[in-house]
Design a protein around this motif. Sequence first.
Motif, PDB file in Angstrom:
ATOM      1  N   ILE A   1      -7.584  -0.379  -4.653  1.00  8.09           N
ATOM      2  CA  ILE A   1      -6.516  -1.033  -3.882  1.00  8.09           C
ATOM      3  C   ILE A   1      -6.971  -1.311  -2.465  1.00  8.09           C
ATOM      4  CG2 ILE A   1      -4.176  -0.730  -2.961  1.00  8.09           C
ATOM      5  CD1 ILE A   1      -3.604   1.001  -5.451  1.00  8.09           C
ATOM      6  N   THR A   2      -7.599  -0.316  -1.832  1.00  3.78           N
ATOM      7  CA  THR A   2      -8.008  -0.501  -0.439  1.00  3.78           C
ATOM      8  C   THR A   2      -9.094  -1.563  -0.305  1.00  3.78           C
ATOM      9  OG1 THR A   2      -9.563   1.353  -0.635  1.00  3.78           O
ATOM     10  CG2 THR A   2      -7.373   1.842   0.241  1.00  3.78           C
TER      11      THR A   2
ATOM     12  N   ASN B   1       2.066   6.069  -2.610  1.00  5.93           N
ATOM     13  CA  ASN B   1       3.153   7.014  -2.350  1.00  5.93           C
ATOM     14  C   ASN B   1       3.164   7.491  -0.901  1.00  5.93           C
ATOM     15  OD1 ASN B   1       5.452   8.475  -3.164  1.00  5.93           O
ATOM     16  ND2 ASN B   1       4.236  10.304  -3.631  1.00  5.93           N
ATOM     17  N   GLY B   2       2.745   6.597   0.010  1.00  5.39           N
ATOM     18  CA  GLY B   2       2.869   6.875   1.434  1.00  5.39           C
ATOM     19  C   GLY B   2       1.727   7.627   2.076  1.00  5.39           C
ATOM     20  N   VAL B   3       0.697   8.021   1.288  1.00  3.77           N
ATOM     21  CA  VAL B   3      -0.443   8.776   1.844  1.00  3.77           C
ATOM     22  C   VAL B   3      -1.748   8.188   1.324  1.00  3.77           C
ATOM     23  CG1 VAL B   3      -1.597  11.010   2.022  1.00  3.77           C
ATOM     24  CG2 VAL B   3       0.905  10.901   1.982  1.00  3.77           C
ATOM     25  N   ILE B   4      -2.669   7.874   2.250  1.00  5.09           N
ATOM     26  CA  ILE B   4      -3.958   7.306   1.874  1.00  5.09           C
ATOM     27  C   ILE B   4      -5.072   8.040   2.621  1.00  5.09           C
ATOM     28  CG2 ILE B   4      -4.003   5.525   3.681  1.00  5.09           C
ATOM     29  CD1 ILE B   4      -5.026   4.875   0.057  1.00  5.09           C
ATOM     30  N   HIS B   5      -6.233   8.163   1.980  1.00  5.60           N
ATOM     31  CA  HIS B   5      -7.407   8.731   2.631  1.00  5.60           C
ATOM     32  C   HIS B   5      -8.367   7.622   3.032  1.00  5.60           C
ATOM     33  CE1 HIS B   5      -7.091  12.948   0.506  1.00  5.60           C
ATOM     34  NE2 HIS B   5      -6.028  12.633   1.236  1.00  5.60           N
TER      35      HIS B   5
ATOM     36  N   CYS C   1      -9.339  -4.471   2.562  1.00  5.09           N
ATOM     37  CA  CYS C   1     -10.421  -4.485   3.538  1.00  5.09           C
ATOM     38  C   CYS C   1     -11.748  -4.347   2.803  1.00  5.09           C
ATOM     39  CB  CYS C   1     -10.235  -3.340   4.529  1.00  5.09           C
ATOM     40  SG  CYS C   1     -11.463  -3.266   5.818  1.00  5.09           S
ATOM     41  N   SER C   2     -12.636  -5.283   3.022  1.00  4.28           N
ATOM     42  CA  SER C   2     -13.900  -5.315   2.292  1.00  4.28           C
ATOM     43  C   SER C   2     -14.978  -4.433   2.913  1.00  4.28           C
ATOM     44  CB  SER C   2     -14.421  -6.757   2.216  1.00  4.28           C
ATOM     45  OG  SER C   2     -14.632  -7.274   3.520  1.00  4.28           O
ATOM     46  N   TYR C   3     -14.651  -3.733   3.991  1.00  2.74           N
ATOM     47  CA  TYR C   3     -15.640  -2.883   4.637  1.00  2.74           C
ATOM     48  C   TYR C   3     -16.065  -1.751   3.703  1.00  2.74           C
ATOM     49  CZ  TYR C   3     -14.223  -5.409   8.787  1.00  2.74           C
ATOM     50  OH  TYR C   3     -13.953  -6.411   9.678  1.00  2.74           O
ATOM     51  N   THR C   4     -17.350  -1.395   3.776  1.00  2.00           N
ATOM     52  CA  THR C   4     -17.919  -0.429   2.838  1.00  2.00           C
ATOM     53  C   THR C   4     -17.752   1.015   3.294  1.00  2.00           C
ATOM     54  OG1 THR C   4     -20.082  -0.649   3.903  1.00  2.00           O
ATOM     55  CG2 THR C   4     -19.628  -2.080   2.017  1.00  2.00           C
TER      56      THR C   4
ATOM     57  N   LEU D   1       0.823  -1.206   0.000  1.00  2.00           N
ATOM     58  CA  LEU D   1       0.000   0.000   0.000  1.00  2.00           C
ATOM     59  C   LEU D   1       0.856   1.255   0.000  1.00  2.00           C
ATOM     60  CD1 LEU D   1      -2.827   1.224   0.103  1.00  2.00           C
ATOM     61  CD2 LEU D   1      -2.722   1.104   2.606  1.00  2.00           C
ATOM     62  N   VAL D   2       1.912   1.275   0.787  1.00  2.45           N
ATOM     63  CA  VAL D   2       2.810   2.440   0.848  1.00  2.45           C
ATOM     64  C   VAL D   2       3.356   2.758  -0.545  1.00  2.45           C
ATOM     65  CG1 VAL D   2       5.034   3.284   1.701  1.00  2.45           C
ATOM     66  CG2 VAL D   2       3.441   2.172   3.267  1.00  2.45           C
ATOM     67  N   LYS D   3       3.746   1.730  -1.257  1.00  3.40           N
ATOM     68  CA  LYS D   3       4.304   1.924  -2.597  1.00  3.40           C
ATOM     69  C   LYS D   3       3.247   2.414  -3.576  1.00  3.40           C
ATOM     70  CE  LYS D   3       6.932  -0.448  -6.216  1.00  3.40           C
ATOM     71  NZ  LYS D   3       7.571  -1.728  -6.633  1.00  3.40           N
TER      72      LYS D   3
END
Length: 301
Positions: A275-276, A218-222, A280-283, A213-215
């Motif tokens: 990707i997320t 680019n190290g930032v996710i919402h 995780c399958s949570y909605t 995920l980091v790759k």
Amino acid sequence: MKKFKKKKILILGSNGGLGREIINRFNESKFDVFTTNRNFADVEKNFNKVENFINKIKPNLIINCIAMSTIDECEEYQVRAFNVNSFFPREIARVANKVHSKFIHFSTECVFQGNKFKKIYGEFDHPNPTTIYGRTKLYGEILIKKYPNTLVIRLPVLYGSTQKNQIFDRLLTRLLKGKKIRASSDIISTPLYNKDISNFILKLIQKNKFYFLVKKCNGVIHLSSKEHMSILNFMKKIGKIIKKTKLIKSAKDKDFKPKVLKPKYLGLKSNYQNITKKICSYTFKLEIKEYIKQATYSIKG
């Protein structure tokens, strides 16, 4: 038979709402959970204490839930805000990298300007904070981004049973006691149930997808819900369920006489949803009924 070695998780900020929720979730799973609160961390004066603790336990993952998140307080105590929100996570990232620990740090939707009505911010949008709080959080992101073992998770406004004394908790508590409330119609976000955050992080570690995920991001996710709404409309949804809509009155943020003008039109979305979802399958839907149930139980208890 080879003995299974549990992964070690260190959670910084055990007294805060998000910290307590993450601790609860990881305690239910097969991890060795270590915690510290803000008093132990002594964020501003004695980082060596935290560094020695990290060096001693060598956790597989460090999660930083320590923050100075009140906008007015950050404006009044700016040096402290930079120490807590910028320089402390930098030092954690440095030590985590040294002991080969993964590091998760939380940031905020307030890194964005929030001046465009109906605008929802993705990871590709350019940050432009208007408050000291937003600036200190963004600077913290910049300082830790150079470390490849670090993931920044930006969050909107949160709700959940452990988010005590925060905006939704205060308003819901008054409603459940039959008291009138005023809620801002012009402060907009994408409210997120804090259990969704702890579930996401747990799945991320269990599936060993952290560096993937980091790759990719680019190290930032919402992380966010898909509901873009005002504080007022969120409370109206609650009021409808508990049949107390008559107690809810509309207000503007300026009616509360804040010391600092908040960014009004915020809210997050993710450009990495495909990707997320694999992690995780949570909605990430609003879980208002569960939230109300827990809050009601808490008040009665």
